[in-house]
Design a protein around this motif. Sequence first.
Motif, PDB file in Angstrom:
ATOM      1  N   LYS A 161       0.827  -1.199   0.000  1.00 44.93           N
ATOM      2  CA  LYS A 161       0.000   0.000   0.000  1.00 44.93           C
ATOM      3  C   LYS A 161       0.870   1.261   0.000  1.00 44.93           C
ATOM      4  O   LYS A 161       0.632   2.195  -0.789  1.00 44.93           O
ATOM      5  N   PHE A 162       1.877   1.291   0.857  1.00 47.54           N
ATOM      6  CA  PHE A 162       2.769   2.455   0.916  1.00 47.54           C
ATOM      7  C   PHE A 162       3.421   2.691  -0.439  1.00 47.54           C
ATOM      8  O   PHE A 162       3.472   3.824  -0.939  1.00 47.54           O
ATOM      9  N   SER A 163       3.930   1.637  -1.061  1.00 46.19           N
ATOM     10  CA  SER A 163       4.643   1.760  -2.339  1.00 46.19           C
ATOM     11  C   SER A 163       3.728   2.296  -3.433  1.00 46.19           C
ATOM     12  O   SER A 163       4.106   3.190  -4.210  1.00 46.19           O
ATOM     13  N   PHE A 164       2.514   1.763  -3.512  1.00 50.83           N
ATOM     14  CA  PHE A 164       1.593   2.180  -4.566  1.00 50.83           C
ATOM     15  C   PHE A 164       1.102   3.606  -4.320  1.00 50.83           C
ATOM     16  O   PHE A 164       1.002   4.408  -5.249  1.00 50.83           O
ATOM     17  N   ASP A 165       0.777   3.919  -3.076  1.00 48.23           N
ATOM     18  CA  ASP A 165       0.309   5.272  -2.768  1.00 48.23           C
ATOM     19  C   ASP A 165       1.410   6.300  -3.013  1.00 48.23           C
ATOM     20  O   ASP A 165       1.164   7.394  -3.543  1.00 48.23           O
ATOM     21  N   ARG A 166       2.644   5.951  -2.625  1.00 51.02           N
ATOM     22  CA  ARG A 166       3.760   6.875  -2.863  1.00 51.02           C
ATOM     23  C   ARG A 166       3.929   7.111  -4.365  1.00 51.02           C
ATOM     24  O   ARG A 166       4.077   8.255  -4.812  1.00 51.02           O
ATOM     25  N   MET A 167       3.932   6.046  -5.120  1.00 50.13           N
ATOM     26  CA  MET A 167       4.112   6.178  -6.559  1.00 50.13           C
ATOM     27  C   MET A 167       3.037   7.073  -7.167  1.00 50.13           C
ATOM     28  O   MET A 167       3.325   7.956  -7.990  1.00 50.13           O
ATOM     29  N   LYS A 168       1.810   6.864  -6.756  1.00 53.48           N
ATOM     30  CA  LYS A 168       0.718   7.658  -7.312  1.00 53.48           C
ATOM     31  C   LYS A 168       0.879   9.140  -6.981  1.00 53.48           C
ATOM     32  O   LYS A 168       0.702  10.006  -7.841  1.00 53.48           O
ATOM     33  N   HIS A 169       1.260   9.434  -5.743  1.00 53.81           N
ATOM     34  CA  HIS A 169       1.321  10.830  -5.301  1.00 53.81           C
ATOM     35  C   HIS A 169       2.610  11.535  -5.710  1.00 53.81           C
ATOM     36  O   HIS A 169       2.666  12.771  -5.694  1.00 53.81           O
ATOM     37  N   LEU A 170       3.638  10.794  -6.090  1.00 50.57           N
ATOM     38  CA  LEU A 170       4.854  11.445  -6.591  1.00 50.57           C
ATOM     39  C   LEU A 170       4.587  12.215  -7.877  1.00 50.57           C
ATOM     40  O   LEU A 170       5.267  13.199  -8.177  1.00 50.57           O
ATOM     41  N   GLN A 171       3.621  11.718  -8.652  1.00 43.80           N
ATOM     42  CA  GLN A 171       3.242  12.356  -9.915  1.00 43.80           C
ATOM     43  C   GLN A 171       4.429  12.492 -10.864  1.00 43.80           C
ATOM     44  O   GLN A 171       4.624  13.523 -11.511  1.00 43.80           O
ATOM     45  N   THR A 172       5.241  11.449 -10.924  1.00 38.97           N
ATOM     46  CA  THR A 172       6.302  11.387 -11.913  1.00 38.97           C
ATOM     47  C   THR A 172       5.741  10.748 -13.171  1.00 38.97           C
ATOM     48  O   THR A 172       4.556  10.402 -13.239  1.00 38.97           O
ATOM     49  N   ASN A 173       6.587  10.548 -14.180  1.00 43.84           N
ATOM     50  CA  ASN A 173       6.098   9.929 -15.408  1.00 43.84           C
ATOM     51  C   ASN A 173       5.529   8.541 -15.169  1.00 43.84           C
ATOM     52  O   ASN A 173       4.607   8.103 -15.839  1.00 43.84           O
ATOM     53  N   SER A 174       6.078   7.816 -14.199  1.00 44.64           N
ATOM     54  CA  SER A 174       5.600   6.459 -13.929  1.00 44.64           C
ATOM     55  C   SER A 174       4.235   6.451 -13.259  1.00 44.64           C
ATOM     56  O   SER A 174       3.523   5.442 -13.316  1.00 44.64           O
ATOM     57  N   SER A 175       3.869   7.533 -12.619  1.00 50.00           N
ATOM     58  CA  SER A 175       2.621   7.571 -11.865  1.00 50.00           C
ATOM     59  C   SER A 175       1.396   7.364 -12.733  1.00 50.00           C
ATOM     60  O   SER A 175       0.322   7.023 -12.239  1.00 50.00           O
ATOM     61  N   ILE A 176       1.549   7.567 -14.025  1.00 48.43           N
ATOM     62  CA  ILE A 176       0.409   7.443 -14.925  1.00 48.43           C
ATOM     63  C   ILE A 176      -0.215   6.056 -14.870  1.00 48.43           C
ATOM     64  O   ILE A 176      -1.408   5.886 -15.074  1.00 48.43           O
ATOM     65  N   HIS A 177       0.584   5.037 -14.543  1.00 50.13           N
ATOM     66  CA  HIS A 177       0.057   3.672 -14.491  1.00 50.13           C
ATOM     67  C   HIS A 177      -0.914   3.471 -13.337  1.00 50.13           C
ATOM     68  O   HIS A 177      -1.655   2.498 -13.323  1.00 50.13           O
ATOM     69  N   LEU A 178      -0.872   4.366 -12.353  1.00 48.03           N
ATOM     70  CA  LEU A 178      -1.764   4.235 -11.210  1.00 48.03           C
ATOM     71  C   LEU A 178      -2.971   5.151 -11.287  1.00 48.03           C
ATOM     72  O   LEU A 178      -3.764   5.213 -10.344  1.00 48.03           O
ATOM     73  N   GLU A 179      -3.128   5.836 -12.388  1.00 47.31           N
ATOM     74  CA  GLU A 179      -4.272   6.730 -12.508  1.00 47.31           C
ATOM     75  C   GLU A 179      -5.593   5.984 -12.420  1.00 47.31           C
ATOM     76  O   GLU A 179      -6.603   6.544 -11.993  1.00 47.31           O
ATOM     77  N   GLY A 180      -5.599   4.728 -12.830  1.00 42.02           N
ATOM     78  CA  GLY A 180      -6.828   3.946 -12.778  1.00 42.02           C
ATOM     79  C   GLY A 180      -7.077   3.253 -11.447  1.00 42.02           C
ATOM     80  O   GLY A 180      -8.092   2.581 -11.276  1.00 42.02           O
ATOM     81  N   VAL A 181      -6.141   3.405 -10.492  1.00 42.07           N
ATOM     82  CA  VAL A 181      -6.296   2.768  -9.181  1.00 42.07           C
ATOM     83  C   VAL A 181      -7.042   3.714  -8.255  1.00 42.07           C
ATOM     84  O   VAL A 181      -6.564   4.800  -7.930  1.00 42.07           O
ATOM     85  N   GLU A 182      -8.200   3.290  -7.828  1.00 41.66           N
ATOM     86  CA  GLU A 182      -9.013   4.119  -6.933  1.00 41.66           C
ATOM     87  C   GLU A 182      -8.549   4.009  -5.493  1.00 41.66           C
ATOM     88  O   GLU A 182      -8.478   5.004  -4.767  1.00 41.66           O
ATOM     89  N   SER A 183      -8.231   2.783  -5.042  1.00 41.41           N
ATOM     90  CA  SER A 183      -7.822   2.611  -3.651  1.00 41.41           C
ATOM     91  C   SER A 183      -7.029   1.327  -3.469  1.00 41.41           C
ATOM     92  O   SER A 183      -7.138   0.386  -4.267  1.00 41.41           O
ATOM     93  N   VAL A 184      -6.204   1.307  -2.411  1.00 37.96           N
ATOM     94  CA  VAL A 184      -5.463   0.105  -2.003  1.00 37.96           C
ATOM     95  C   VAL A 184      -5.754  -0.109  -0.517  1.00 37.96           C
ATOM     96  O   VAL A 184      -5.466   0.766   0.297  1.00 37.96           O
ATOM     97  N   GLU A 185      -6.316  -1.248  -0.184  1.00 42.22           N
ATOM     98  CA  GLU A 185      -6.682  -1.539   1.207  1.00 42.22           C
ATOM     99  C   GLU A 185      -5.926  -2.772   1.700  1.00 42.22           C
ATOM    100  O   GLU A 185      -5.521  -3.638   0.899  1.00 42.22           O
ATOM    101  N   THR A 186      -5.745  -2.865   3.014  1.00 34.93           N
ATOM    102  CA  THR A 186      -4.983  -3.969   3.618  1.00 34.93           C
ATOM    103  C   THR A 186      -5.774  -4.566   4.779  1.00 34.93           C
ATOM    104  O   THR A 186      -5.557  -4.221   5.943  1.00 34.93           O
ATOM    105  N   PRO A 187      -6.688  -5.489   4.499  1.00 36.43           N
ATOM    106  CA  PRO A 187      -7.507  -6.097   5.555  1.00 36.43           C
ATOM    107  C   PRO A 187      -6.689  -6.805   6.625  1.00 36.43           C
ATOM    108  O   PRO A 187      -7.083  -6.872   7.782  1.00 36.43           O
ATOM    109  N   ASP A 188      -5.539  -7.361   6.225  1.00 39.41           N
ATOM    110  CA  ASP A 188      -4.628  -7.973   7.190  1.00 39.41           C
ATOM    111  C   ASP A 188      -3.215  -7.889   6.631  1.00 39.41           C
ATOM    112  O   ASP A 188      -2.999  -7.358   5.539  1.00 39.41           O
ATOM    113  N   ASP A 189      -2.252  -8.435   7.367  1.00 44.89           N
ATOM    114  CA  ASP A 189      -0.847  -8.279   6.980  1.00 44.89           C
ATOM    115  C   ASP A 189      -0.501  -8.911   5.640  1.00 44.89           C
ATOM    116  O   ASP A 189       0.502  -8.527   5.013  1.00 44.89           O
ATOM    117  N   TYR A 190      -1.297  -9.866   5.194  1.00 38.12           N
ATOM    118  CA  TYR A 190      -0.934 -10.587   3.974  1.00 38.12           C
ATOM    119  C   TYR A 190      -2.061 -10.609   2.946  1.00 38.12           C
ATOM    120  O   TYR A 190      -2.123 -11.493   2.093  1.00 38.12           O
TER     121      TYR A 190
END
Length: 573
Positions: A161-190
């Motif tokens: 979750k941290f990695s994906f959220d960071r990537m999305k909010h960095l707004q670098t050229n790579s962030s475009i791949h996460l534009e379609g991701v609405e949310s990342v949730e972690t119901p448990d550790d795995y």
Amino acid sequence: MSQMRETSQIIHMGHMRKGARALALLLCLLLLAACGGTPAGGGTPAGGGTPAAGGTEAGGTPAGGNEPAAAPAAAEDGPILVGLGFDVTTLDPGHSYEYYCSLIIPMIYDNLLKLAPGADGPQPCLAESYAVAEDNVTYTFKLRQDAVFASGNKLTSKDVKFSFDRMKHLQTNSSIHLEGVESVETPDDYTVVIKLNAPDSSFTTKLTVQTFAVLDSVVVAANGGLDTEAAVSDDTAEAYITANPVGSGPFIVESFTPSLEITLRRNPNYWGAPAAAERVIVRNMSDANAALMMLQNGDLDVALNMTPQQLPQLAGSADITVENVPTNTITYLLMNQDAEYAGPIANPDVRRAIAYAINYKNIHALAGEGAFTPYSMVQSSFVGYYGERPEDYTDLEKAKELLARAGYPDGFDITLEVGDYEAAGTKLTDLAQLVVNDLAQIGVNATIAVLESNIAVQKYVEGKQGFALWLWTPDYNELNNQLAFMPEQKCGRYVNWTADMSPRIAELTGLVASELDNAQRVIYARELQELVADGGPWLDLCQHPRIVAYRSNIGSVDSNDSYHLFLNTLSRG
């Protein structure tokens, strides 16, 4: 590239050796990247791995291997040396977009899904399995529980979750791949639950690229990393991550000199099959002739920058193996829709005439064995591929008729802009000269203008290039990657192509992007390619092969268009 998000997509989508860093940062922004009309391997589409709706689960052999095995015996003659036009300047996936970052990042980081030698489509990696809900936008991933980072920290869902959220909010050229991701949730550790904004038939393929690498959230956060909207301006972790990569992959970094060399050492704590070689060194050898000499002398083990013209010097050598490997790198002509910049090129009949004037056979000869021309802007390994444009498509009389119909019976003068780059060993300037020669046969007097990368890219993204020759390498190998060329999409905007100019093409673009039934998707894709090929603003010139040359005592040289080469399987025989 964080400063020029709209420019980055063109370089990575365009392999070049000179000015690689500049172009990679500038070019790669344009979009976001097997054979025949069927998917690679004859089964799962190149976008592969997406399970059907309704809770279907996917699993299989992990890309990292089944279970941790004993490390190979330490009977090697030093590290394996790989030579290429090394352009990597950062080891932070959030900022990496140079061409060969996709060679290095997958070796030191893991993803939920990854590509693996000999496997069709995405394979389980950190995710042991996943399921797609009936809504076709909710993906649930079950993580393996034995993965650890180089720091010794256990890898859990919070790191994903941290990695994906960071990537999305960095707004670098790579962030475009996460534009379609609405949310990342972690119901448990795995367990990780990813919800998309809309169905995306290419999502599992996207998960295999460096954008979705999983970082050690504890270490990154402790060294300036942020996973909030403030990351775009306040994240300061790149320098630390580059000096101290925070991954869980098969290698750890022993040393790194940006744009020059990286030494990778086998990760002793890797959860999967260990890297075959204790050390692999990747070194910048942009001079193909020097690399050839080193390879012949046994001072270089693997070369990825050989040119077709060097092949005769390697022929018949018992000590060197040469492979001609298919790639999804294409070169193409850009033809702007706006007459203010393109002049006569803005006329569809002129573009049709140019397509008939090109001598495709000569282009294939220049690019080397295995080169061919896709019918439209979709490569041969992608689901929905239309097929090849035949070498005998050239018809000069037909081209002249079309020019006359467009109002240019005596031809016209035009400038063809090109950067001093290479596509899999083929100089774009050489390719441009062939185009100029061909156009002269129908009365079109084209003059080549070689532009510096920053100027070329600036004109491109501002929509001011009228007629140009470019190259493109996909961020991810799936049909949706190519939709960037369509009206009002990334590249489409750069040729001033609006939806009202081509409403059916615009409609088909949306249908291809969201359709989950491959049979129907192929129907949409084929119609799309037919329409674009008929006087559209893009003309494919060539899909290029890549030459991989290596000493015959090197084993398991597994090439891959997305990762270039699986460094973790290289071994000395």
